[in-house]
Motif scaffolding. Sequence first.
Motif, PDB file in Angstrom:
ATOM      1  N   ASP A 303      34.855  32.539  52.692  1.00 19.42           N
ATOM      2  CA  ASP A 303      35.789  32.534  51.569  1.00 19.42           C
ATOM      3  C   ASP A 303      35.892  33.969  51.044  1.00 19.42           C
ATOM      4  O   ASP A 303      34.918  34.535  50.574  1.00 19.42           O
ATOM      5  N   ASN A 305      36.178  35.826  48.565  1.00 14.24           N
ATOM      6  CA  ASN A 305      36.146  35.942  47.107  1.00 14.24           C
ATOM      7  C   ASN A 305      35.534  37.296  46.769  1.00 14.24           C
ATOM      8  O   ASN A 305      34.438  37.386  46.229  1.00 14.24           O
ATOM      9  N   TRP A 306      36.264  38.394  47.086  1.00 14.79           N
ATOM     10  CA  TRP A 306      35.677  39.732  46.987  1.00 14.79           C
ATOM     11  C   TRP A 306      35.388  40.153  45.557  1.00 14.79           C
ATOM     12  O   TRP A 306      34.633  41.097  45.319  1.00 14.79           O
ATOM     13  N   GLY A 307      35.972  39.445  44.566  1.00 15.95           N
ATOM     14  CA  GLY A 307      35.667  39.754  43.165  1.00 15.95           C
ATOM     15  C   GLY A 307      34.176  39.649  42.892  1.00 15.95           C
ATOM     16  O   GLY A 307      33.628  40.351  42.049  1.00 15.95           O
ATOM     17  N   ARG A 308      33.504  38.782  43.649  1.00 18.46           N
ATOM     18  CA  ARG A 308      32.061  38.627  43.464  1.00 18.46           C
ATOM     19  C   ARG A 308      31.298  39.876  43.886  1.00 18.46           C
ATOM     20  O   ARG A 308      30.225  40.157  43.373  1.00 18.46           O
ATOM     21  N   GLY A 314      28.826  45.676  39.501  1.00 10.88           N
ATOM     22  CA  GLY A 314      28.901  45.886  38.050  1.00 10.88           C
ATOM     23  C   GLY A 314      27.614  45.551  37.325  1.00 10.88           C
ATOM     24  O   GLY A 314      27.199  46.258  36.417  1.00 10.88           O
ATOM     25  N   GLU A 322      35.201  51.377  37.798  1.00 16.56           N
ATOM     26  CA  GLU A 322      35.948  50.445  38.654  1.00 16.56           C
ATOM     27  C   GLU A 322      37.284  51.016  39.118  1.00 16.56           C
ATOM     28  O   GLU A 322      37.861  50.538  40.078  1.00 16.56           O
ATOM     29  N   VAL A 344      43.850  46.951  44.542  1.00 18.45           N
ATOM     30  CA  VAL A 344      43.686  45.889  45.531  1.00 18.45           C
ATOM     31  C   VAL A 344      44.726  46.009  46.643  1.00 18.45           C
ATOM     32  O   VAL A 344      45.927  46.017  46.375  1.00 18.45           O
TER      33      VAL A 344
ATOM     34  N   VAL B  45      31.592  46.238  35.255  1.00 16.18           N
ATOM     35  CA  VAL B  45      32.977  45.865  35.522  1.00 16.18           C
ATOM     36  C   VAL B  45      33.345  44.879  34.421  1.00 16.18           C
ATOM     37  O   VAL B  45      32.739  43.826  34.294  1.00 16.18           O
ATOM     38  N   VAL B  46      34.299  45.267  33.614  1.00 14.91           N
ATOM     39  CA  VAL B  46      34.608  44.495  32.414  1.00 14.91           C
ATOM     40  C   VAL B  46      36.039  43.997  32.511  1.00 14.91           C
ATOM     41  O   VAL B  46      36.950  44.751  32.801  1.00 14.91           O
ATOM     42  N   PHE B  75      39.484  43.077  36.970  1.00 17.47           N
ATOM     43  CA  PHE B  75      39.825  43.955  38.079  1.00 17.47           C
ATOM     44  C   PHE B  75      41.324  43.865  38.332  1.00 17.47           C
ATOM     45  O   PHE B  75      41.791  43.758  39.455  1.00 17.47           O
ATOM     46  N   ILE B 110      38.228  36.375  40.042  1.00 27.13           N
ATOM     47  CA  ILE B 110      38.339  37.800  39.745  1.00 27.13           C
ATOM     48  C   ILE B 110      39.358  38.446  40.690  1.00 27.13           C
ATOM     49  O   ILE B 110      39.417  38.093  41.866  1.00 27.13           O
ATOM     50  N   GLY B 111      40.148  39.399  40.168  1.00 27.47           N
ATOM     51  CA  GLY B 111      40.956  40.236  41.047  1.00 27.47           C
ATOM     52  C   GLY B 111      42.353  39.708  41.344  1.00 27.47           C
ATOM     53  O   GLY B 111      43.011  40.193  42.262  1.00 27.47           O
ATOM     54  N   THR B 223      31.695  39.153  34.665  1.00 32.92           N
ATOM     55  CA  THR B 223      32.423  40.268  34.079  1.00 32.92           C
ATOM     56  C   THR B 223      33.105  39.861  32.786  1.00 32.92           C
ATOM     57  O   THR B 223      33.775  40.667  32.163  1.00 32.92           O
ATOM     58  N   TYR B 396      35.221  28.139  46.865  1.00 25.33           N
ATOM     59  CA  TYR B 396      35.769  28.267  45.518  1.00 25.33           C
ATOM     60  C   TYR B 396      37.226  28.720  45.479  1.00 25.33           C
ATOM     61  O   TYR B 396      38.048  28.108  44.814  1.00 25.33           O
ATOM     62  N   THR B 397      37.548  29.816  46.203  1.00 25.47           N
ATOM     63  CA  THR B 397      38.921  30.321  46.079  1.00 25.47           C
ATOM     64  C   THR B 397      39.899  29.676  47.048  1.00 25.47           C
ATOM     65  O   THR B 397      41.096  29.818  46.893  1.00 25.47           O
ATOM     66  N   THR B 398      39.352  29.013  48.081  1.00 21.53           N
ATOM     67  CA  THR B 398      40.256  28.498  49.120  1.00 21.53           C
ATOM     68  C   THR B 398      40.781  27.113  48.796  1.00 21.53           C
ATOM     69  O   THR B 398      40.281  26.453  47.905  1.00 21.53           O
TER      70      THR B 398
END
Lengths: 398, 398
Positions: A303, A305-308, A314, A322, A344, B45-46, B75, B110-111, B223, B396-398
Motif C-alpha cells: 500500500d 501510503n508514503w505519508g507514513r 518528522g 519538509e 509530490v 512535519v506539521v 504535506f 497524509i499527502g 502530524t 488503509y489507502t487502497t
Amino acid sequence: MKIIKGGICAVEGVLAAGSCENDYGVAVIVCEKSTASAVFTSNKVVAAPVIITKEAVKDGKLSAIVANSGNANCFTGNKGLENGRSMAYKVAYKLKLNVKDVAVSSTGVIGRELPMNIINNLIDNTVDNLENSIQASANAAKAIMTTDTFSKEFAIETKLKNGKKIRIGGICKGSGMIAPNMGTMLAFITTDINATSQELENALKKAVNSTFNMVVVDGDESTNDTVVIMANGKSNTSIDENFQEALEYVCSKLAKMLAKDGEGATKYMEVEVKGTSTNKDAQNAAKAVVSSSLVKTALFGADLNWGRIVAAVGYSGIEMDEKIISISLKSKKHSVKIVELGVVNAFEGTQELLDAENIMKEKDIKIIINIGLGNCKATAYGCDLSYDYIKINAEYTT
Amino acid sequence: MKIIKGGICAVEGVLAAGSCENDYGVAVIVCEKSTASAVFTSNKVVAAPVIITKEAVKDGKLSAIVANSGNANCFTGNKGLENGRSMAYKVAYKLKLNVKDVAVSSTGVIGRELPMNIINNLIDNTVDNLENSIQASANAAKAIMTTDTFSKEFAIETKLKNGKKIRIGGICKGSGMIAPNMGTMLAFITTDINATSQELENALKKAVNSTFNMVVVDGDESTNDTVVIMANGKSNTSIDENFQEALEYVCSKLAKMLAKDGEGATKYMEVEVKGTSTNKDAQNAAKAVVSSSLVKTALFGADLNWGRIVAAVGYSGIEMDEKIISISLKSKKHSVKIVELGVVNAFEGTQELLDAENIMKEKDIKIIINIGLGNCKATAYGCDLSYDYIKINAEYTT
C-alpha cells in the motif's frame, strides 16, 4: 574482496560443531589463543552468560565460545550464573583450555532455569564433533537458531594493503526482538588477522554501529545480545583500513540476513537517509522509518501510503524542513522519485504513482530519503510486519 | 464528581453538530467567547490545520472549532494552508464569528489535497444543524472518527472548593498512530470554568502529560495531533485544584477509550510502574512495556511470557536493579504476584502460574511493576497487537 565458503571455519585453525535436541541447540567454536573483543546488549536486565562473557573477554583473550539456544538463562539469579559457568567449565575441561578463555552465550525464553541435563549432553556431543569444515560451521550456525527460518553465515577473503591475504568468517542468529542495539542477536566472528584486543575492539565497535545496530525487526531489545570477534593471528599480518572495510562488509551481510529473516517477514526493506547535517540524525531518521509499524504494515499490504514515511522522519526528532525533503522508492528493477524538494510527484493519474505502486508489490524495497541539509548518511535494515509476526509471538512459550 | 451525559454539550452554551459523507466527516463545535488553550503534535512535519490552529489560539481565545476526518491536510504545501483557512473562514462567515477565533483540525491520509467540494458541503450541512443536545455531541464525536470502532465522549460535573458546580465535557478520536505524544488523536474539551488562557494552558499541559501522552497503540506519532480546551466562563467561578483533578479525570477516561479502541485491539492493558526514583523513569518504563510488540503479542495470544516485561523495563533505560523488582498481574477478578523482589513466584507447578495464565486470558489486564527504589509512579494505557492491526493498516489507502 572475495566471498568464500565455510563461515567461521573459512579461517585457518578454527574448529566448530553444533548439535540440537528438541527445542535446544548447542554450538561450540574453538579459535585457540585469540585476541578477542565483544559488544553486548545495553539492556539493564542482563543475562548470566553476558556477565560471564564480559568477565572472560576483559583481558582481551579468548579460545572458545559455547552457545545454546532454547533458553536465555536470563533473570535466573545465582543459579543462572552457576549454570552458565558450568557450561564454560565443561568445554574448558574437555578441551584442556583455561576456563577464563571460554565465552558463553544463550538465547531463548527468559526467566526459566537452564535444563542442564540436556545442555550437558549437547555440549558432550558437540565437543566430540569439532572440526574445521564447511559443514561444521553450518552445524554451529544451525544450533544457535531460535525462531530463525534459515541459518546465517558469511565469509570473505581480502588483500590488505601490504598484499597479504586475510580472512573473516561469521555466523549469527536472530529474527525477533531485534532492535536498535541488537535485540536477541548473537554473532560470532573469526579472523586470522594479527591484532591487539584494543585494535579489535575499535574495529568491532565501528562495524557494529553501522550494521547490526541498524537492524530493526520489532523494536524490542534483548537481554542477551552479544557479538564476539576472535583473531588467531595466523595470517601474520596486522590490521589496516582494508581489514576494517572487510569487517564492515561481513557484518553488513550478516545484518541484512537478520533483517530478511525478521519474524514473519515477507519483504525486506532498506532505508537510506542522506543529506542530514549529522550522522546521528541520519541514523535516527533511518531507524524511525524502518521501525514504524505503519510503514511496515504498508509494505506488507503493498500500500503506497508514503505519508507514513514523512511522518516517521518528522517524529524522529532530526533537523529537517519538509519543504526540501525528497523521497525515492527503489527495487531491483525500478526506481521512482515520489517526492522532490517537498513537492509530490506521485499523485493520482501520474506514471510516478503507477511506478511507485508497482515497486511496493516487490519483495526487496529500498526507500531513499534526502533531507537536503548536509552530507551525512546512514542505512537501516528491516522488514514488513505481517500476520505471521503475530502468530509466532503470540504462541512463543506455549 | 458526577459522570453526566452530553459530552461537549454537557456544558451550557456549547453548540455542536457533525455530518458524514462516504469517507469524510465534519464536526463543528461552538463555544463562543471562550478562553482557550491547545497542545499539539511534536512531529516536525506539521499539518496545515495545526499551523492554523496554533495561530488562532495564540491570543488565548477561541469561539469555534471545525474538524474533518478522511484527509489529514498534511504535506500539502501552500494549497493545504489555503484550504484549511477557507474551512475556518466558511464557519466564521456563516456564524458571524471572527475568523481568528476558529480553530481547524484534520485527520486521515497524509499527502493528498482536501476535496474541498465535499468538505464545503459537509460544513454547510453541519453548521445548519448546530444545537446544544446529547445527540449533537454524539454526532460531532462520530464525524471525527477514522478507523475508530466507537465514538468517544465523556462529561462530568464536580463541585469546586467554594461549593459551586462546574462541568467539563470532551470528545476525542484516534485508534492507530497513537504514541507517546499523541499520535493522530484529536480531543476537544469544553468547560464552563472561568479561567485565563494561562491558567487553562497550565491545567491542560499537566492533564495531557499523565493521560493522552501515556497512550500507546503502535508507537507512530502523527502530524496532526491536537487537544483543544475552550472555557466559556458561564459557571462564574474560578479554577482551583478540584478543577485540575476533574480535568485529569476526563482526560484519563478519554485516553482509556483511545487505548481500548487501539486498531485491531482485542484486549486492553494498563501498565503501572511504581517505586522509581523519578516520575520520568516511571513514565519511560510504563511506556516501554505498553509499547513492546512482544508484550503486546503475548497479550493477544494469552501467553504468559513475562520475561518480555522484564526485558522491556530493562531497555527503557531507567535506574533499576533486577534483584529487587516485583511484578503483579491483575484483572477485574484476580491478582497474582509473579515476581517478588527479583524471585520468580510463578513457575511450573505453582498456583501462581495457573492464576497468572488465567489472568492472561481475560480482556482487561493490568500489569503492576514495582521497581523498589523510590516513591514515584506512572500509568500507561495500551492494547494488544492482533492480526486485525495488520489488516487495517496494510489496506488503509487502497
